[in-house]
Motif scaffolding. Sequence first.
Motif, PDB file in Angstrom:
ATOM      1  N   UNK A  28       0.845  -1.195   0.000  1.00 27.09           N
ATOM      2  CA  UNK A  28       0.000   0.000   0.000  1.00 27.09           C
ATOM      3  C   UNK A  28       0.884   1.249   0.000  1.00 27.09           C
ATOM      4  N   UNK A  29       0.560   2.178  -0.880  1.00 28.81           N
ATOM      5  CA  UNK A  29       1.245   3.468  -0.939  1.00 28.81           C
ATOM      6  C   UNK A  29       0.320   4.561  -0.414  1.00 28.81           C
ATOM      7  N   UNK A  30       0.907   5.591   0.102  1.00 26.86           N
ATOM      8  CA  UNK A  30       0.150   6.729   0.641  1.00 26.86           C
ATOM      9  C   UNK A  30       0.619   8.009  -0.037  1.00 26.86           C
ATOM     10  N   UNK A  43      -0.483   4.080 -12.236  1.00 21.38           N
ATOM     11  CA  UNK A  43      -1.447   3.058 -11.844  1.00 21.38           C
ATOM     12  C   UNK A  43      -1.258   1.844 -12.752  1.00 21.38           C
ATOM     13  N   UNK A  44      -1.471   0.645 -12.166  1.00 17.69           N
ATOM     14  CA  UNK A  44      -1.374  -0.592 -12.943  1.00 17.69           C
ATOM     15  C   UNK A  44      -2.683  -1.363 -12.819  1.00 17.69           C
ATOM     16  N   UNK A  45      -3.003  -2.128 -13.851  1.00 21.85           N
ATOM     17  CA  UNK A  45      -4.255  -2.882 -13.869  1.00 21.85           C
ATOM     18  C   UNK A  45      -4.385  -3.736 -12.615  1.00 21.85           C
ATOM     19  N   UNK A  46      -5.561  -3.665 -11.991  1.00 21.69           N
ATOM     20  CA  UNK A  46      -5.816  -4.425 -10.780  1.00 21.69           C
ATOM     21  C   UNK A  46      -5.551  -3.668  -9.504  1.00 21.69           C
ATOM     22  N   UNK A  47      -4.880  -2.501  -9.586  1.00 25.59           N
ATOM     23  CA  UNK A  47      -4.624  -1.702  -8.389  1.00 25.59           C
ATOM     24  C   UNK A  47      -5.941  -1.182  -7.814  1.00 25.59           C
ATOM     25  N   UNK A  48      -6.013  -1.145  -6.493  1.00 31.13           N
ATOM     26  CA  UNK A  48      -7.161  -0.535  -5.825  1.00 31.13           C
ATOM     27  C   UNK A  48      -6.816   0.900  -5.470  1.00 31.13           C
ATOM     28  N   UNK A  49      -7.694   1.824  -5.823  1.00 26.92           N
ATOM     29  CA  UNK A  49      -7.503   3.259  -5.563  1.00 26.92           C
ATOM     30  C   UNK A  49      -8.495   3.682  -4.481  1.00 26.92           C
ATOM     31  N   UNK A 168      -1.938  -4.304  -6.929  1.00 27.57           N
ATOM     32  CA  UNK A 168      -2.290  -5.685  -7.224  1.00 27.57           C
ATOM     33  C   UNK A 168      -1.049  -6.571  -7.127  1.00 27.57           C
ATOM     34  N   UNK A 169       0.077  -6.053  -7.572  1.00 29.41           N
ATOM     35  CA  UNK A 169       1.359  -6.741  -7.427  1.00 29.41           C
ATOM     36  C   UNK A 169       2.174  -5.967  -6.398  1.00 29.41           C
ATOM     37  N   UNK A 170       2.240  -6.446  -5.152  1.00 27.61           N
ATOM     38  CA  UNK A 170       2.937  -5.669  -4.102  1.00 27.61           C
ATOM     39  C   UNK A 170       4.365  -5.317  -4.453  1.00 27.61           C
ATOM     40  N   UNK A 171       4.993  -6.107  -5.355  1.00 23.16           N
ATOM     41  CA  UNK A 171       6.380  -5.813  -5.722  1.00 23.16           C
ATOM     42  C   UNK A 171       6.484  -4.485  -6.464  1.00 23.16           C
TER      43      UNK A 171
END
Length: 792
Positions: A28-30, A43-49, A168-171
């Motif tokens: 998670x980023x802030x 933003x990348x596909x699958x990310x939750x905003x 979506x991909x924590x990496x």
Amino acid sequence: MTVRPVFEVPWERKGVLKPGLPILPHGVERHPVPGGGSRAVPIYAGDEVIVLDREGLQPGELVIFGPDRRSDAAMLGAKGQGRPTATIETLANGSRSGAQVLKALAAVGFNIEAGDAVPVFAEGSRPGDQVAFTAESDGLLICAAPGGPMDAHAQNAPTELILYIRRADPKLAKDNLTAPDPLADPLLDQNIQPGHAHAYEVKKGEYIQILDVKGRECSDFQAFSLRALDKGLEREIDPTTTRSLMGSLYPAPGIFSKYWSVDHEPLVEIVQDTCGRHDTFGLACTARYYEDLGYPGHVNCSDNMNIELGHHGIRPRGGWPAINFFFNTMLDDTNALGMDEPWSRPGDFVLLRALSDLVCVSSACPCDVDPANGWEPTDIQLRTYKAGEDFQRSIGYRKSAEADVEDTKKTGFHDSFAAHTRDFVEYNGYWLPNSFPNVGTIGEYWAVREKAAVMDLSPLRKFEVTGPDAEELLQLCLTRNIKKLAVGQVSYTAMCYEHGGMIDDGTVYRLGEMNFRWIGGNDTGGLWLRQQAQERGLNAWVRSSTDQMHNIAVQGRLSREILSQIFWTPPKQPTIDELGWFRLTIARVGDFSGTSVVISRTGYSGELGYEIFCHPRDAKEIFDRVWEVGAPMGMQPLGLAALDMMRIEAGLIFAGSEFDDTTDPWEAGIGFTVPLKSKNDDFIGRAALEERKAHPHRKLVGLEIEGGLVPSPGDCIRLGKAQVGEVTSAMKSPLLGRVIALGRVSVAHSEVGTALEVGQLDGQQKRLKAMVTSFPHFDPTKARVKGEYADG
């Protein structure tokens, strides 16, 4: 105290809490979005905003662009509303955040005019409300928190949104414990791992940034004059010389910022510091230190520095005197040296400017056997920047232990006062004038007492309290009876915790039936109000407006005459001449079409006076008009040093001196703000205050001091051998011609006429004779503040 957003929790291990080191879930980023500002985030596909409204009633707008440069709200699973008008206006307002977003858009060739807007919180929101979306493709996300300048009589201040991205991909998540972006294009960008050091050359005028990447890490720094080295002389920063010339143990941005060699050559100065606590008299860690602890052969900073400096022909030393950035040392009552974990948080830094050509060395301390690095050494990021970069002086400020660090700000009136002085000091996150050398502190003082003066009070914290339950909230949290406060009236009051200790003192302005403005000395009061509204489910909003509402005070017997020539008021508002004590009026400069201000008949000098509130954009105009009229009448600018003298004479209290959170209003000398008999409603702290009033232990009193010496705050007050109190504030009164003080003493020895002594040195060896007097020492009937001046 604040209510934490859902994602962040304090670092905790085995009962040890560290609110200053917030932890986010993995991946998670802030990204804070300032009120009236914006942010751009990949933003990348699958990310939750997730967008969070911290204070409530702050609308937001999202715009996403895909790799094909097309904008479509469907990429967030939302229905768009076309052209992002709010975002476009926000980007065009000249804010620093807007400039960064425009730069990001230009870099990838996106046209914001073609964006497809997704509004959030358009119908209003509660503090802590969130909305969530899921990205259906890669792209660039822009989040705006729109809002324009707030008029002085309005209460629509733009406030902060928080943008969270759950990858979506924590990496792919940006590690919150990696070095933040450089302040500008760096000349050198070097990571120093714990147990290593790095030597480097810096030219005069260039900048050096030493950054604690993960927090709680010490970095030793030393700098040598290259000019002296060319002559075969080793002339480095000398702590003793620096302390002597600066008159300060810890140089900080501002006047006392320089570090010197033994030849009195200035080598570096501090320009920015986000931590504020360092050591400048200890050695870098040495081999002997570890040997004496039973760790022979332990890697140490002094040996590392010897190796690096040897490449420049500098002789080795057993221990290097250094600026120990982020090292938290202290002296106890016996002058024994101790240490604790550093105060530095992830990303904290110090920015220096080279005052000569230098050879420098920086380390990342390897100490893992004591608290010096929080028991876990981590890395230091070293950066240098070219001369000529526009880095403003700043001392990091945080509204609370959990809050983001903020740069020291200039008030809207800063440049107007800067035309009269260069003596500015940091006060609660702002630069304020301390004195005006062409007038002098005593001259400023007499200007108020005899004519008029103008001062900058913009750092006072303002919070807009609105909504159907606004009165109920303030009735609960303040000691005064807010139900008796009429529209257009101002009340001075205390705010307390449950145990009766004070959070703050301040004034509450009633602008309407459900509209109030709280003005206090700190951010804690507003955060407390917001927390109580949330926890008790009250239909009230508490939004910060400090940055939208700056104010000057015009104080002195000529203040009414000055302001009445400048400001026009509509028929439903009192004129300056009609304005009563602790009343406000909504006025305009010149006539009905002039700049809007709020003026209250309040102040902090003990004289007739007024405060003028306006938006920072209008500050120069307001100051110029006041100065244009006031200067020919003898008005002078006023700094903090003179203001402190006047408030002590007038018996006006100051946070950290006359009160803190262990002090109740009676002990602070403002028991009159707690009307227990006439206020029937319960309020926070009432039970404790009733008990404290019935069984008082301490009382604030006035003191007259013999001998002409001015005691220091904290000096003990004694009756014989016994300590019965302490001095809270003291001065030599120009008007009264004697030394006076405020002090908190045992009620058993608080009667007027009681002979006491102020202890100095060890409190016993040197005594100043004192007598308890009534206070305020000056104008005890408040005749002057009411505008009643005797002839002559």
